[in-house]
Design an enzyme around this catalytic site. Sequence first.
Site, short mmCIF file in Angstrom:
data_model
loop_
_atom_site.label_atom_id
_atom_site.label_comp_id
_atom_site.label_asym_id
_atom_site.label_seq_id
_atom_site.Cartn_x
_atom_site.Cartn_y
_atom_site.Cartn_z
N ARG A 1 0.24 6.36 1.62
CA ARG A 1 -0.19 5.10 1.09
C ARG A 1 -0.95 5.50 -0.25
NH1 ARG A 1 2.58 2.82 3.56
NH2 ARG A 1 2.26 0.81 4.79
N GLU B 1 1.21 -1.36 -6.66
CA GLU B 1 2.59 -1.43 -6.63
C GLU B 1 3.14 -2.88 -7.00
OE1 GLU B 1 3.79 0.09 -2.97
OE2 GLU B 1 2.95 2.02 -3.37
N HIS C 1 8.67 3.30 -3.66
CA HIS C 1 8.12 3.06 -2.25
C HIS C 1 9.48 2.86 -1.39
CE1 HIS C 1 4.78 1.52 0.66
NE2 HIS C 1 5.52 2.22 1.12
#
Length: 324
Positions: A237, A266, A285
């Site tokens: 994370r 993000e 991601h």
Amino acid sequence: MKPSVILYKALPDDLLQRLQEHFTVHQVANLSPQTVEQNAAIFAEAEGLLGSNENVDAALLEKMPKLRATSTISVGYDNFDVDALTARKILLMHTPTVLTETVADTLMALVLSTARRVVEVAERVKAGEWTASIGPDWYGTDVHHKTLGIVGMGRIGMALAQRAHFGFNMPILYNARRHHKEAEERFNARYCDLDTLLQESDFVCLILPLTDETYHLFGAEQFGKMKSSAIFINAGRGPVVDENALIAALQKGEIHAAGLDVFEQEPLSVDSPLLSMANVVAVPHIGSATHETRYGMAACAVDNLIDALQGKVEKNCVNPHVAD
């Protein structure tokens, strides 16, 4: 009459049909306040919630008095207010096992692409810079027989250790909340404190969930303890890392390179200094982003919601005591 559920992420047709066999399904684009207000009656009657990448907090739960279970198409659940869900006896289901191997593949890809400078030199070739036999300024660094430090020896950490040990003959150090006997026996992994791992590892791979305890666990102090030749990998994370401290460490040469699948914010801002660094591999991601795994995650989430609303909570539940 079938229970009512809200779906806030598109599903493949066959999975949507499976969901509709058990529930009356209402599809919405997101969980924004505007969407909730426009569909107030639907939210008020819903007993189930399924989707991903949206915040589920106390304010939303106030609008959903009949909610009994929510199922996320992810392993992570830091965007859910678990305390608020638990206080209301709402089950939170997730998909912890489906994506293990795929995320481990992504981690290994980041290790290889940063060490061998794959992205950087590929771009140089496309730019027409390969005009003669390459010299040392194109060289990377070996991966095999280098020391891999894993921070977080869960399912994904174990899968990464398997690849590193058997595929690349890498000595493995790890730091976790407790000793992992299987990792030590199968991969000859050595448990150590975080400082020792940082000081001795050639690659530091961070695979931690975001919690109050892990927020900004990695900052200037931690990067300062790493080898100047070390490569940092994060596919856990983003907010576990102080991104400004990481940028500074790269700019100062305190660490050699970084492979990043997650970021504090993000999508990553287009003006982030990370994007102008040749020694940074930044991907959006993609940890579990394969067709096969994303389908498997969605199927697992559908089954989780069906089980939860039928009172069959045997696995994949974050707060199983709610069902007692």
